[in-house]
Design an enzyme around this catalytic site. Structure first.
Site, PDB file in Angstrom:
ATOM      1  N   LYS A 183      54.884  26.056  45.397  1.00 42.21           N
ATOM      2  CA  LYS A 183      55.257  24.646  45.342  1.00 42.21           C
ATOM      3  C   LYS A 183      56.663  24.482  45.882  1.00 42.21           C
ATOM      4  O   LYS A 183      57.636  24.945  45.287  1.00 42.21           O
ATOM      5  CB  LYS A 183      55.169  24.134  43.908  1.00 42.21           C
ATOM      6  CG  LYS A 183      55.398  22.633  43.806  1.00 42.21           C
ATOM      7  CD  LYS A 183      55.055  22.123  42.424  1.00 42.21           C
ATOM      8  CE  LYS A 183      55.324  20.631  42.325  1.00 42.21           C
ATOM      9  NZ  LYS A 183      55.111  20.132  40.963  1.00 42.21           N
ATOM     10  N   LYS A 235      51.209  23.729  47.816  1.00 42.33           N
ATOM     11  CA  LYS A 235      51.605  22.334  47.756  1.00 42.33           C
ATOM     12  C   LYS A 235      53.013  22.141  48.279  1.00 42.33           C
ATOM     13  O   LYS A 235      53.893  22.909  47.870  1.00 42.33           O
ATOM     14  CB  LYS A 235      51.521  21.908  46.289  1.00 42.33           C
ATOM     15  CG  LYS A 235      51.972  20.528  45.996  1.00 42.33           C
ATOM     16  CD  LYS A 235      51.846  20.270  44.535  1.00 42.33           C
ATOM     17  CE  LYS A 235      52.344  18.877  44.267  1.00 42.33           C
ATOM     18  NZ  LYS A 235      52.442  18.580  42.878  1.00 42.33           N
TER      19      LYS A 235
HETATM   20  C1  PBG Z   1      54.765  17.686  38.701  1.00 43.50           C
HETATM   21  C2  PBG Z   1      54.019  17.230  39.906  1.00 43.50           C
HETATM   22  C3  PBG Z   1      54.529  16.576  41.038  1.00 43.50           C
HETATM   23  C4  PBG Z   1      53.443  16.299  41.865  1.00 43.50           C
HETATM   24  C5  PBG Z   1      52.304  16.783  41.223  1.00 43.50           C
HETATM   25  N1  PBG Z   1      52.691  17.373  40.024  1.00 43.50           N
HETATM   26  C6  PBG Z   1      55.879  16.092  41.351  1.00 43.50           C
HETATM   27  C7  PBG Z   1      57.024  16.966  41.562  1.00 43.50           C
HETATM   28  O1  PBG Z   1      56.970  18.189  41.467  1.00 43.50           O
HETATM   29  O2  PBG Z   1      58.082  16.393  41.827  1.00 43.50           O
HETATM   30  C8  PBG Z   1      53.503  15.613  43.195  1.00 43.50           C
HETATM   31  C9  PBG Z   1      52.226  15.100  43.733  1.00 43.50           C
HETATM   32  C10 PBG Z   1      52.377  14.181  44.887  1.00 43.50           C
HETATM   33  O3  PBG Z   1      53.477  13.992  45.425  1.00 43.50           O
HETATM   34  O4  PBG Z   1      51.360  13.615  45.285  1.00 43.50           O
HETATM   35  N2  PBG Z   1      54.182  17.151  37.540  1.00 43.50           N
END
Ligand code: PBG
Length: 310
Positions: A183, A235
């Site tokens: 991530k 992601k």
């Molecule tokens: C954290 C989480 C995020 C997203 C999914 N789970 C946000 C982050 O890490 O800032 C982002 C998903 C998206 O942008 O569509 N709970």
């Protein structure tokens, strides 16, 4: 002929719908930066889940948006059995049963008043190990509420192992873990922060990855697999297809990719201006993600794309 020899085929079952449910509203609230996506009420979320089943989508990933007054340093609403996410999990499970794989985002950022994915120490830094204790509790309440799969997304070290132990110790051996393994700290999460009414000031660079780096993704992967991840995720998707391909080549578990809010917003915005062919662009982005190695894709277009593919 092109159809016959195509190397990559999208199928509705490849798609997972991320969905937001907000506490204390009686009509859905549109998310401005994500045209076509809403914060659901409990009722409209159930309808959205049924629509997803009918379209052939295989899963739904739920995000809870609590009332502002319920946010605190520890994100207690995230572990309250009557917190919005748990309530929504029970609703959706009662509505569609096993017709959809019901997944829950396992992270504190929607529930903390500072907006970070974990709890903070006295110096205001995210406290990795104190956060793990909160995640263990979250795993249990989400599984109790009916999640088939939990998705730890906070990028704390050791989170998958802690969640696996918590599930096993509470009779939830059958609940699987979709680990947010790779991530990146990405600008493309922007619209999501509106979607969940995030209180975050600053960034998540101390726990999310640097876009410049690839190798550490493989290290994250090795750790998550060792800790018991059943499925792994990369992601964002589009800007990280090289990483997705590397991950897909090196594992024997299903690989997910999350086409995030900013990826969605870019296509919608350009289409609104008449600058691209929206429908073709959507399927092209999804095909690219599948071609790079994803077995499943989380996308806000899941239902629409599934219908187009039928
Ligand atoms: C954290 C989480 C995020 C997203 C999914 N789970 C946000 C982050 O890490 O800032 C982002 C998903 C998206 O942008 O569509 N709970």
């Amino acid at each position: 002929m092109r159809r016959m020899v195509a190397e990559t085929r999208l199928h509705p079952a490849d798609l997972i719908l991320p969905a937001f449910v907000r506490e204390g509203i009686d009509t859905p609230v549109p998310i401005e930066a994500m045209p076509g996506v809403v914060q659901h009420t409990r009722e409209t979320l159930k309808k959205a889940a049924v629509e997803a089943v009918e379209a052939g989508v295989s899963g739904i990933m739920l995000f809870g948006v609590p009332e502002d007054a319920k946010k605190d340093n520890a994100g207690t609403a995230g572990t309250d059995p009557d917190g919005i996410l748990q309530v929504a999990l029970r609703d959706v499970r009662a509505e569609v049963g096993d017709d959809l794989v019901i997944m829950s985002d396992l992270c504190l950022d929607e529930f903390t008043d500072h907006g970070h994915c974990g709890v903070l120490d006295d110096a205001g830094r995210v406290d990795n190990d104190a956060t793990l204790e909160r995640y263990a509790e979250m795993a249990q309440v989400q599984a109790d509420a009916g999640a088939h799969v939990v998705g730890p997304s906070g990028m704390m070290d050791g989170q998958v192992g802690v969640v696996r132990d918590a599930l096993d110790q509470t009779g939830h051996e059958d609940v699987s873990i979709l680990a947010y393994t790779v991530k990146y700290s990405s600008a493309f999460y922007g619209p999501f922060r509106e979607a969940v009414g995030s209180s975050l000031q600053g960034d998540r660079k101390t726990y999310q990855q640097d876009p410049a780096n690839a190798r550490e993704s493989l290290r994250e992967l090795a750790l998550d697999l060792e800790e018991g991840a059943d499925m792994v995720m990369v992601k964002p998707a589009g800007p990280y297809l090289d990483i997705l391909a590397k991950v897909a080549e090196s594992v024997d578990v299903p690989v997910s990719a999350y086409q995030i809010s900013g990826e969605y917003a870019m296509v919608e915005a350009a289409a609104e201006k008449g600058w691209i062919d929206r429908d073709k662009a959507i399927l092209e982005t999804l095909t690219g993600i599948k071609r790079a190695g994803a077995s499943t894709i989380l996308t806000y277009w899941a239902v629409e794309a599934a219908r187009a593919l039928r």
